[in-house]
Design a protein around this motif. Structure first.
Motif, short mmCIF file in Angstrom:
data_model
loop_
_atom_site.label_atom_id
_atom_site.label_comp_id
_atom_site.label_asym_id
_atom_site.label_seq_id
_atom_site.Cartn_x
_atom_site.Cartn_y
_atom_site.Cartn_z
N ARG A 1 0.74 -1.06 0.12
CA ARG A 1 0.00 -0.06 0.06
C ARG A 1 0.80 1.32 -0.10
NH1 ARG A 1 -3.41 2.44 4.93
NH2 ARG A 1 -4.79 3.87 3.64
N LEU A 2 0.53 2.19 -0.84
CA LEU A 2 1.13 3.61 -0.70
C LEU A 2 0.25 4.65 -0.67
CD1 LEU A 2 2.88 2.74 -4.35
CD2 LEU A 2 3.96 2.54 -2.24
N VAL A 3 0.80 5.45 0.41
CA VAL A 3 0.14 6.64 0.75
C VAL A 3 0.89 7.85 0.33
CG1 VAL A 3 -1.23 7.48 2.79
CG2 VAL A 3 -1.13 5.11 2.53
N GLU A 4 0.19 8.77 -0.23
CA GLU A 4 0.81 10.19 -0.49
C GLU A 4 0.47 11.33 0.59
OE1 GLU A 4 -0.19 8.36 -4.51
OE2 GLU A 4 -1.39 8.72 -2.75
N SER A 5 1.33 12.07 0.67
CA SER A 5 1.09 13.21 1.43
C SER A 5 1.95 14.27 1.12
CB SER A 5 1.44 12.74 3.01
OG SER A 5 2.69 12.56 3.26
N GLY A 6 1.60 15.77 1.56
CA GLY A 6 2.37 16.96 1.23
C GLY A 6 1.99 17.50 0.37
N GLY A 7 0.69 17.23 -0.52
CA GLY A 7 0.19 18.22 -1.46
C GLY A 7 -0.59 19.49 -0.88
N GLY A 8 -1.12 20.34 -1.80
CA GLY A 8 -1.75 21.42 -1.20
C GLY A 8 -1.67 22.45 -2.43
N TYR A 29 13.70 -3.10 -2.54
CA TYR A 29 13.72 -3.80 -3.95
C TYR A 29 12.72 -3.12 -4.89
CZ TYR A 29 16.25 -7.19 -0.98
OH TYR A 29 17.14 -7.67 0.06
N TYR A 30 12.21 -2.12 -4.38
CA TYR A 30 11.35 -1.59 -5.45
C TYR A 30 11.96 -0.34 -6.31
CZ TYR A 30 7.20 -4.53 -3.61
OH TYR A 30 6.55 -5.59 -3.52
N SER A 31 11.55 -0.19 -7.34
CA SER A 31 11.72 1.04 -8.19
C SER A 31 10.42 1.96 -7.79
CB SER A 31 11.98 0.91 -9.57
OG SER A 31 13.16 0.40 -9.90
N LEU A 32 10.51 3.02 -7.73
CA LEU A 32 9.32 4.10 -7.44
C LEU A 32 9.11 5.21 -8.39
CD1 LEU A 32 10.57 4.08 -3.85
CD2 LEU A 32 8.49 2.88 -4.35
N VAL A 91 -3.39 15.95 -10.15
CA VAL A 91 -3.18 14.94 -9.18
C VAL A 91 -1.84 14.19 -9.12
CG1 VAL A 91 -4.36 12.93 -8.10
CG2 VAL A 91 -5.76 14.86 -8.87
N TYR A 92 -1.19 14.03 -8.17
CA TYR A 92 0.13 13.27 -8.14
C TYR A 92 0.00 12.26 -7.64
CZ TYR A 92 2.48 17.53 -9.89
OH TYR A 92 3.12 18.57 -10.42
N TYR A 93 0.43 10.95 -8.31
CA TYR A 93 0.41 9.68 -7.85
C TYR A 93 1.75 9.12 -7.63
CZ TYR A 93 -4.39 9.66 -9.73
OH TYR A 93 -5.69 10.00 -10.00
N CYS A 94 2.10 8.29 -6.57
CA CYS A 94 3.05 7.62 -6.42
C CYS A 94 2.97 6.29 -6.72
CB CYS A 94 3.33 7.52 -4.96
SG CYS A 94 4.74 6.50 -4.13
N ALA A 95 3.88 5.53 -7.43
CA ALA A 95 3.84 4.23 -8.00
C ALA A 95 5.13 3.35 -7.62
CB ALA A 95 3.62 4.45 -9.38
N ALA A 96 4.89 2.26 -7.74
CA ALA A 96 6.09 1.00 -7.28
C ALA A 96 6.00 0.00 -8.27
CB ALA A 96 6.04 0.91 -5.90
N TYR A 111 2.06 -0.84 -8.82
CA TYR A 111 1.40 -0.55 -7.49
C TYR A 111 0.93 1.06 -7.15
CZ TYR A 111 2.89 -5.21 -6.52
OH TYR A 111 2.85 -6.77 -6.44
N TRP A 112 -0.02 1.55 -7.10
CA TRP A 112 -0.38 2.84 -7.13
C TRP A 112 -0.87 3.22 -5.74
CZ3 TRP A 112 0.74 6.16 -11.11
CH2 TRP A 112 1.17 5.41 -12.41
#
Length: 122
Positions: A1-8, A29-32, A91-96, A111-112
């Protein structure tokens, strides 16, 4: 699970830092990657960092303004965004993905996170 923060909300020229924290093990072991999607536009790559040697990628649109980094001890990847412009609004997304990436593209990551809004406006 990926959780983003810090936007605004930021004014043009200002900075924001996004964070994405992963739950689970073997983060190192994950690229991000960070991707973004503006209304009416396709999702586009912002930056990627490899699981091997922390190799990074930036498209021309953000190179020199944005910096991706990772802290494997905290299971977190960051996106430092400087000199923000109105066209960075999205909208910014984190992925792995497991292992290295060949191309920093959305379909290379499986993974998003849920996404976080970044708005740049005066």
């Amino acid at each position: 699970r990926l959780v983003e923060s810090g936007g605004g909300l930021a004014q043009p020229g200002e900075s924001l830092r996004l964070s994405c924290t992963a739950s689970g093990s073997t983060f190192r072991y994950y690229s991000l990657g960070w991707f973004r999607q503006a209304p009416g536009k396709e999702r586009e790559e912002v930056s990627c960092i490899s699981s091997k040697d922390d190799e990074t990628y930036y498209p021309d649109s953000v190179r020199g303004r944005f910096t991706i980094s990772r802290d494997n001890d905290k299971d977190t990847v960051y996106l430092q965004m400087n000199e923000l412009r109105p066209d960075d609004t999205a909208v910014y997304y984190c992925a792995a993905r497991v292992g290295v990436f060949n191309r920093c593209t959305a379909n290379s990551f499986g993974y998003w996170g849920q996404g976080i809004q970044v708005t740049v406006s005066s």
